[in-house]
Scaffold this motif. Sequence first.
Motif, PDB file in Angstrom:
ATOM      1  N   THR A 137       8.419   5.893   7.248  1.00  6.12           N
ATOM      2  CA  THR A 137       8.064   7.242   6.813  1.00  6.12           C
ATOM      3  C   THR A 137       9.271   8.162   6.938  1.00  6.12           C
ATOM      4  O   THR A 137      10.251   7.854   7.615  1.00  6.12           O
ATOM      5  CB  THR A 137       6.909   7.818   7.651  1.00  6.12           C
ATOM      6  OG1 THR A 137       7.353   8.016   9.015  1.00  6.12           O
ATOM      7  CG2 THR A 137       5.697   6.895   7.643  1.00  6.12           C
ATOM      8  N   MET A 138       9.161   9.308   6.276  1.00  5.79           N
ATOM      9  CA  MET A 138      10.229  10.303   6.317  1.00  5.79           C
ATOM     10  C   MET A 138       9.629  11.688   6.166  1.00  5.79           C
ATOM     11  O   MET A 138       8.637  11.868   5.451  1.00  5.79           O
ATOM     12  CB  MET A 138      11.252  10.045   5.218  1.00  5.79           C
ATOM     13  CG  MET A 138      12.434  11.000   5.219  1.00  5.79           C
ATOM     14  SD  MET A 138      13.644  10.540   3.964  1.00  5.79           S
ATOM     15  CE  MET A 138      14.773  11.916   4.098  1.00  5.79           C
ATOM     16  N   PHE A 141       6.063  11.415   4.027  1.00  7.98           N
ATOM     17  CA  PHE A 141       5.640  10.443   3.027  1.00  7.98           C
ATOM     18  C   PHE A 141       6.040   9.035   3.466  1.00  7.98           C
ATOM     19  O   PHE A 141       6.912   8.845   4.314  1.00  7.98           O
ATOM     20  CB  PHE A 141       6.218  10.772   1.647  1.00  7.98           C
ATOM     21  CG  PHE A 141       7.717  10.875   1.618  1.00  7.98           C
ATOM     22  CD1 PHE A 141       8.500   9.749   1.405  1.00  7.98           C
ATOM     23  CD2 PHE A 141       8.343  12.108   1.806  1.00  7.98           C
ATOM     24  CE1 PHE A 141       9.882   9.840   1.385  1.00  7.98           C
ATOM     25  CE2 PHE A 141       9.732  12.208   1.782  1.00  7.98           C
ATOM     26  CZ  PHE A 141      10.500  11.079   1.582  1.00  7.98           C
ATOM     27  N   GLY A 142       5.376   8.056   2.859  1.00  4.49           N
ATOM     28  CA  GLY A 142       5.683   6.668   3.167  1.00  4.49           C
ATOM     29  C   GLY A 142       6.666   6.073   2.182  1.00  4.49           C
ATOM     30  O   GLY A 142       6.620   6.365   0.988  1.00  4.49           O
ATOM     31  N   HIS A 143       7.579   5.232   2.673  1.00  7.57           N
ATOM     32  CA  HIS A 143       8.529   4.497   1.829  1.00  7.57           C
ATOM     33  C   HIS A 143       8.610   3.055   2.344  1.00  7.57           C
ATOM     34  O   HIS A 143       7.979   2.724   3.361  1.00  7.57           O
ATOM     35  CB  HIS A 143       9.894   5.195   1.798  1.00  7.57           C
ATOM     36  CG  HIS A 143      10.548   5.385   3.136  1.00  7.57           C
ATOM     37  ND1 HIS A 143      11.053   4.333   3.876  1.00  7.57           N
ATOM     38  CD2 HIS A 143      10.770   6.499   3.878  1.00  7.57           C
ATOM     39  CE1 HIS A 143      11.591   4.794   5.000  1.00  7.57           C
ATOM     40  NE2 HIS A 143      11.423   6.108   5.033  1.00  7.57           N
ATOM     41  N   THR A 164      -1.112   9.211   8.506  1.00  9.28           N
ATOM     42  CA  THR A 164       0.176   9.711   9.006  1.00  9.28           C
ATOM     43  C   THR A 164       1.071  10.248   7.905  1.00  9.28           C
ATOM     44  O   THR A 164       2.159  10.764   8.177  1.00  9.28           O
ATOM     45  CB  THR A 164       0.926   8.605   9.763  1.00  9.28           C
ATOM     46  OG1 THR A 164       1.238   7.531   8.845  1.00  9.28           O
ATOM     47  CG2 THR A 164       0.082   8.055  10.910  1.00  9.28           C
ATOM     48  N   ILE A 165       0.644  10.121   6.644  1.00  9.79           N
ATOM     49  CA  ILE A 165       1.489  10.533   5.523  1.00  9.79           C
ATOM     50  C   ILE A 165       0.677  11.298   4.492  1.00  9.79           C
ATOM     51  O   ILE A 165      -0.553  11.196   4.456  1.00  9.79           O
ATOM     52  CB  ILE A 165       2.165   9.315   4.847  1.00  9.79           C
ATOM     53  CG1 ILE A 165       1.108   8.296   4.394  1.00  9.79           C
ATOM     54  CG2 ILE A 165       3.184   8.665   5.772  1.00  9.79           C
ATOM     55  CD1 ILE A 165       1.656   7.080   3.671  1.00  9.79           C
ATOM     56  N   GLU A 166       1.382  12.089   3.668  1.00  8.55           N
ATOM     57  CA  GLU A 166       0.729  12.821   2.575  1.00  8.55           C
ATOM     58  C   GLU A 166       0.615  11.975   1.304  1.00  8.55           C
ATOM     59  O   GLU A 166      -0.301  12.137   0.520  1.00  8.55           O
ATOM     60  CB  GLU A 166       1.500  14.103   2.255  1.00  8.55           C
ATOM     61  CG  GLU A 166       1.051  15.320   3.046  1.00  8.55           C
ATOM     62  CD  GLU A 166       1.695  15.375   4.430  1.00  8.55           C
ATOM     63  OE1 GLU A 166       0.975  15.719   5.392  1.00  8.55           O
ATOM     64  OE2 GLU A 166       2.891  15.078   4.546  1.00  8.55           O
ATOM     65  N   PHE A 167       1.580  11.096   1.078  1.00  4.61           N
ATOM     66  CA  PHE A 167       1.558  10.231  -0.107  1.00  4.61           C
ATOM     67  C   PHE A 167       2.551   9.097   0.099  1.00  4.61           C
ATOM     68  O   PHE A 167       3.386   9.130   1.007  1.00  4.61           O
ATOM     69  CB  PHE A 167       1.873  11.007  -1.393  1.00  4.61           C
ATOM     70  CG  PHE A 167       3.159  11.794  -1.362  1.00  4.61           C
ATOM     71  CD1 PHE A 167       4.376  11.203  -1.665  1.00  4.61           C
ATOM     72  CD2 PHE A 167       3.155  13.146  -1.027  1.00  4.61           C
ATOM     73  CE1 PHE A 167       5.560  11.925  -1.635  1.00  4.61           C
ATOM     74  CE2 PHE A 167       4.334  13.885  -0.995  1.00  4.61           C
ATOM     75  CZ  PHE A 167       5.528  13.265  -1.296  1.00  4.61           C
ATOM     76  N   ASN A 168       2.441   8.095  -0.747  1.00  6.66           N
ATOM     77  CA  ASN A 168       3.423   7.013  -0.779  1.00  6.66           C
ATOM     78  C   ASN A 168       4.441   7.311  -1.869  1.00  6.66           C
ATOM     79  O   ASN A 168       4.085   7.837  -2.932  1.00  6.66           O
ATOM     80  CB  ASN A 168       2.757   5.667  -1.083  1.00  6.66           C
ATOM     81  CG  ASN A 168       1.998   5.106   0.104  1.00  6.66           C
ATOM     82  OD1 ASN A 168       2.217   5.527   1.242  1.00  6.66           O
ATOM     83  ND2 ASN A 168       1.096   4.165  -0.152  1.00  6.66           N
ATOM     84  N   ALA A 220      14.547   2.227   1.258  1.00  5.90           N
ATOM     85  CA  ALA A 220      13.872   3.301   2.004  1.00  5.90           C
ATOM     86  C   ALA A 220      13.626   4.465   1.046  1.00  5.90           C
ATOM     87  O   ALA A 220      12.813   4.366   0.135  1.00  5.90           O
ATOM     88  CB  ALA A 220      14.720   3.717   3.218  1.00  5.90           C
ATOM     89  N   MET A 221      14.338   5.571   1.247  1.00  3.77           N
ATOM     90  CA  MET A 221      14.283   6.720   0.345  1.00  3.77           C
ATOM     91  C   MET A 221      15.656   7.362   0.325  1.00  3.77           C
ATOM     92  O   MET A 221      16.263   7.570   1.374  1.00  3.77           O
ATOM     93  CB  MET A 221      13.240   7.733   0.815  1.00  3.77           C
ATOM     94  CG  MET A 221      13.218   9.042   0.038  1.00  3.77           C
ATOM     95  SD  MET A 221      12.994   8.906  -1.761  1.00  3.77           S
ATOM     96  CE  MET A 221      11.372   8.159  -1.863  1.00  3.77           C
ATOM     97  N   THR A 222      16.153   7.666  -0.863  1.00  2.73           N
ATOM     98  CA  THR A 222      17.432   8.367  -0.941  1.00  2.73           C
ATOM     99  C   THR A 222      17.279   9.761  -0.314  1.00  2.73           C
ATOM    100  O   THR A 222      16.198  10.366  -0.384  1.00  2.73           O
ATOM    101  CB  THR A 222      17.898   8.506  -2.398  1.00  2.73           C
ATOM    102  OG1 THR A 222      16.961   9.323  -3.108  1.00  2.73           O
ATOM    103  CG2 THR A 222      18.002   7.143  -3.066  1.00  2.73           C
ATOM    104  N   GLY A 223      18.360  10.267   0.272  1.00  2.94           N
ATOM    105  CA  GLY A 223      18.295  11.599   0.880  1.00  2.94           C
ATOM    106  C   GLY A 223      18.006  12.678  -0.139  1.00  2.94           C
ATOM    107  O   GLY A 223      17.172  13.564   0.093  1.00  2.94           O
ATOM    108  N   THR A 224      18.684  12.591  -1.282  1.00  5.63           N
ATOM    109  CA  THR A 224      18.438  13.614  -2.308  1.00  5.63           C
ATOM    110  C   THR A 224      17.061  13.437  -2.944  1.00  5.63           C
ATOM    111  O   THR A 224      16.464  14.404  -3.412  1.00  5.63           O
ATOM    112  CB  THR A 224      19.527  13.584  -3.391  1.00  5.63           C
ATOM    113  OG1 THR A 224      19.633  12.257  -3.916  1.00  5.63           O
ATOM    114  CG2 THR A 224      20.870  14.018  -2.812  1.00  5.63           C
ATOM    115  N   GLY A 225      16.555  12.208  -2.952  1.00  9.21           N
ATOM    116  CA  GLY A 225      15.192  11.994  -3.424  1.00  9.21           C
ATOM    117  C   GLY A 225      14.186  12.697  -2.534  1.00  9.21           C
ATOM    118  O   GLY A 225      13.208  13.293  -3.014  1.00  9.21           O
TER     119      GLY A 225
END
Length: 416
Positions: free
Chosen positions: A369-370, A363-365, A314-318, A330-335
């Motif tokens: 995912t995002m 990607f997975g976080h 379901t993802i391209e990378f972690n 999770a993941m920063t928006g700008t990240g």
Amino acid sequence: MLKYKTSSASHKLPVNSPLAMQERNMSQAAIPAVYMRGGTSKGVFFRADSLPSDPAIRDKLLLRVMGSPDPYGQQIDGMGGATSSTSKVIVVAPSSTSDCDVDYSFGQVSVDKPVIDWAGNCGNLTSAVGPFAIAQGIITAPQQGTATVRLRHRELNARIVVHIPMQNGSVVEDGDFELDGVTFPAAEIIVEFLNPSNESAGASLFPTGSPLDVLDVPGVGLVDVTMINAGNPAVFIAAEQIGLHGDEMQKDINSSPGLLATLEAIRSHAAVRMGLAATPEEATAVRHHTPKIAFLAKPSRYTASNGKVIEPCTIEFNARIVSMGKLHHAMTGTGAIALAAASAIPGTIVQRFLGASQTRITFGHPSGTMTAGAEVEPNGDSWTITKAVMSRSARRLMEGHVLVPTRLLQPETSPQ
């Protein structure tokens, strides 16, 4: 002259000056504010005209609002939540430029130090700036349909366009859009970062001129890195280069001072190469917010923090990102914007996990995912990111006033 409500028995009396505050023995002043969630972050939002114009007094006040600096690391005596995701402030005003509707500043408030870093942006809270401006009457919006609001980040001079659902003249906050890292669904807000590397302001997509560099970090060794300026300055490395797998959770990283020190050593040396600090020591001491550092790995099966199993198909990378010295939940928006940009450009660390350029990635976080996307075009020997897009949601959590001691609103006097 700014006027503040007070928390003493004399609520009806306006506070017109520091002297008046002192004479009336009013222990606290009440400043209009809204507590908002934007994406996977929370922060306190202010109108610019509700705050002191003197930056020193403003910052002293905002530090106290958030409960910083707190040597206990909890921000118990303030609005902060003791994490990088929940220790943030936003200041909003009508735009001073004709091509935007709203100007805003983002402050990352240190939990344990008397520092507010105004040099970066928060992609998550950016999604809440437009809804705040509409609710505050700073701008007008359509009664129905979608409000398109043009934002300008004051310090970066960056342009962002947000698309906000409207109903009966109000922002639609409830909805069915699900965002990993946020418990409840809400209405979707589409956020478009225009030229997120901000080349029009003299910034460079790749500060070293290359999508791939090698850093020689004392105590760590040679590390392959992509240093990119998109949304915020960011540094990407392969997880395996520092003995990680890319599926780590917060407790795995944040409970290891050695790992955090390794990541900070790489980040601080990258900051010097990116021209953001003169020395690694300076980057660690005063450049807390940016650049962010993230480590990546091939997709693998793992269990997110809410118990959801993330399958590699379901993802391209972690991806895991460090914010203010701790692994982000999770993941920063700008990240995400920087990852999307690096995914679309050949030769980056991110491309190693994709095999080919992609303009849209998932990607997975740690929380799930995002998905984010970027549009790029060749620019001589380099590339230009014309636009990066992601979906967020935002909601008001509380409206009213924050209380601070009135003495914080008085200019400091030098001893005679």
